[in-house]
Design a protein around this motif. Sequence first.
Motif, PDB file in Angstrom:
ATOM      1  N   ASP A 292       0.829  -1.207   0.000  1.00 32.78           N
ATOM      2  CA  ASP A 292       0.000   0.000   0.000  1.00 32.78           C
ATOM      3  C   ASP A 292       0.862   1.255   0.000  1.00 32.78           C
ATOM      4  OD1 ASP A 292       0.876   0.428   2.656  1.00 32.78           O
ATOM      5  OD2 ASP A 292      -0.898  -0.559   3.503  1.00 32.78           O
ATOM      6  N   ALA A 293       0.216   2.414  -0.029  1.00 31.45           N
ATOM      7  CA  ALA A 293       0.932   3.702  -0.122  1.00 31.45           C
ATOM      8  C   ALA A 293       1.815   3.937   1.089  1.00 31.45           C
ATOM      9  CB  ALA A 293      -0.064   4.844  -0.292  1.00 31.45           C
ATOM     10  N   ASP A 294       1.393   3.455   2.272  1.00 32.60           N
ATOM     11  CA  ASP A 294       2.227   3.624   3.462  1.00 32.60           C
ATOM     12  C   ASP A 294       3.544   2.865   3.320  1.00 32.60           C
ATOM     13  OD1 ASP A 294       0.391   5.246   4.697  1.00 32.60           O
ATOM     14  OD2 ASP A 294      -0.553   3.623   5.832  1.00 32.60           O
ATOM     15  N   ASP A 295       3.508   1.698   2.678  1.00 31.91           N
ATOM     16  CA  ASP A 295       4.736   0.927   2.441  1.00 31.91           C
ATOM     17  C   ASP A 295       5.678   1.696   1.515  1.00 31.91           C
ATOM     18  OD1 ASP A 295       3.781  -1.260   3.950  1.00 31.91           O
ATOM     19  OD2 ASP A 295       2.728  -2.071   2.198  1.00 31.91           O
ATOM     20  N   VAL A 296       5.117   2.269   0.465  1.00 33.50           N
ATOM     21  CA  VAL A 296       5.939   3.032  -0.484  1.00 33.50           C
ATOM     22  C   VAL A 296       6.538   4.250   0.202  1.00 33.50           C
ATOM     23  CG1 VAL A 296       5.922   4.376  -2.626  1.00 33.50           C
ATOM     24  CG2 VAL A 296       4.628   2.229  -2.479  1.00 33.50           C
ATOM     25  N   ASP A 297       5.727   4.944   0.990  1.00 36.08           N
ATOM     26  CA  ASP A 297       6.216   6.130   1.686  1.00 36.08           C
ATOM     27  C   ASP A 297       7.313   5.767   2.690  1.00 36.08           C
ATOM     28  OD1 ASP A 297       6.003   9.002   2.165  1.00 36.08           O
ATOM     29  OD2 ASP A 297       5.235   8.444   4.136  1.00 36.08           O
ATOM     30  N   ALA A 298       7.148   4.633   3.377  1.00 33.55           N
ATOM     31  CA  ALA A 298       8.143   4.200   4.353  1.00 33.55           C
ATOM     32  C   ALA A 298       9.454   3.800   3.680  1.00 33.55           C
ATOM     33  CB  ALA A 298       7.589   3.033   5.167  1.00 33.55           C
ATOM     34  N   ALA A 299       9.365   3.343   2.428  1.00 33.35           N
ATOM     35  CA  ALA A 299      10.566   2.915   1.705  1.00 33.35           C
ATOM     36  C   ALA A 299      11.322   4.076   1.088  1.00 33.35           C
ATOM     37  CB  ALA A 299      10.182   1.922   0.615  1.00 33.35           C
TER      38      ALA A 299
END
Length: 407
Positions: A292-299
């Motif tokens: 999800d978008a939170d995973d992308v943002d965290a990466a």
Amino acid sequence: MDSVRNPYTPNAGATPEIVAGRVEHTRSFEVLLRRLARGRTDQSMIMTGLRGVGKTVLLNAFADLAREARWEVVEFEASKHDDSQFRQTMASLLRSALLQVSPRKRWSDRARRAAEVLTSFSMNMSAEGTWSMTWDVEPAEGLADHGDLTLDLTDVLLALGQAVQEHGRGLAILIDEVQFLRAAQLEALIQALHKTVQRRLPITFVGAGLPQIAELAGDAKSYAERLFRFPEIGSLGPEDAREALIRPAEIEDASFSEDAIQLALEITKGYPYFIQELGYQVWEIAPGPVIDADDVDAAREGYLAKLDQSFFRVRLDRTTTLQTAYLRAMAELGPLPQKAADVARVLHRESTQLGPTRAELIDMGLLYTPEHGYAAFTVPDFDQFMLRAVPKLIVPEVRRRTSKKSS
């Protein structure tokens, strides 16, 4: 998710799981091979583009296509070698190609003639002495022994073209980083290829390099624009970028949410290498199987750190203090091509004072000139990296020459 199953490949020149958006170029190369095999002529290619857009990946794909078509492939990465070293590299690779097409025990008259011409070509006097190939083939008389690289390479490719043609084969010469060839070397390649086209021989040359190579080729020979196509390899369009991001994950039974896709494409701007790097970092931290978008943002932090440490930093580490200041001044002005006068103004100097520095950065492959008087970064987002790596612009003092007083 499982690191072993990570489907993304952020390595220089590594072919990704999915090569998206390049079908047009591979199809053009297949047509080129087929036309030459039939004795027809067609334009060879010199691909241009910034770092990380996939030029090397395309060259590797071309090599595979050529081998599938039973063509012999000569491939190497150009470097700033003198003409003697270039001659030695070409001679060694072309000898291997000849032996692959026609083993020595089955040489015809044309194959033996090509071998003799290669021997002549390899005999070159340099500062270290005489170098020649280690095989007992006598040199041809009057061929490839002119002492002129252009004339000699022309003789070689004509003889080799006739030999491979006799066996129903072809020869593809694939050279990466073409901008690092010396002017004489590029001119020799272009003129030699021109002669093979006139004789309808099955030889082609495909190069890949930074954007300035099209201008360099035109400067080397005025007919280069008719001899080559110059496809510009850039960032992927929205649909192709989307495919490059999500298809590798799907192969490993994972998927991206729509919000995650949009954020990833916004971060990477469609650059193939950036997509691979971000995809790799996301895979390493996401619990999955839906990203999800939170995973992308965290990466994002790990993604930028990896780019800074490898993709960007390796280029900055080669610069002098003044060269670093020049790059930082360009970054101050933004990502677009910048006027030399504007950069000089940021550095509180005259353009003439900084001309040599700018030329050095172009020669190093860090800048290119999209039009007269302007320079641009050869690496996408390099301006943002410079702002991170060099937070404050430090302008070195002007070194004044000291003159000795005459006694």
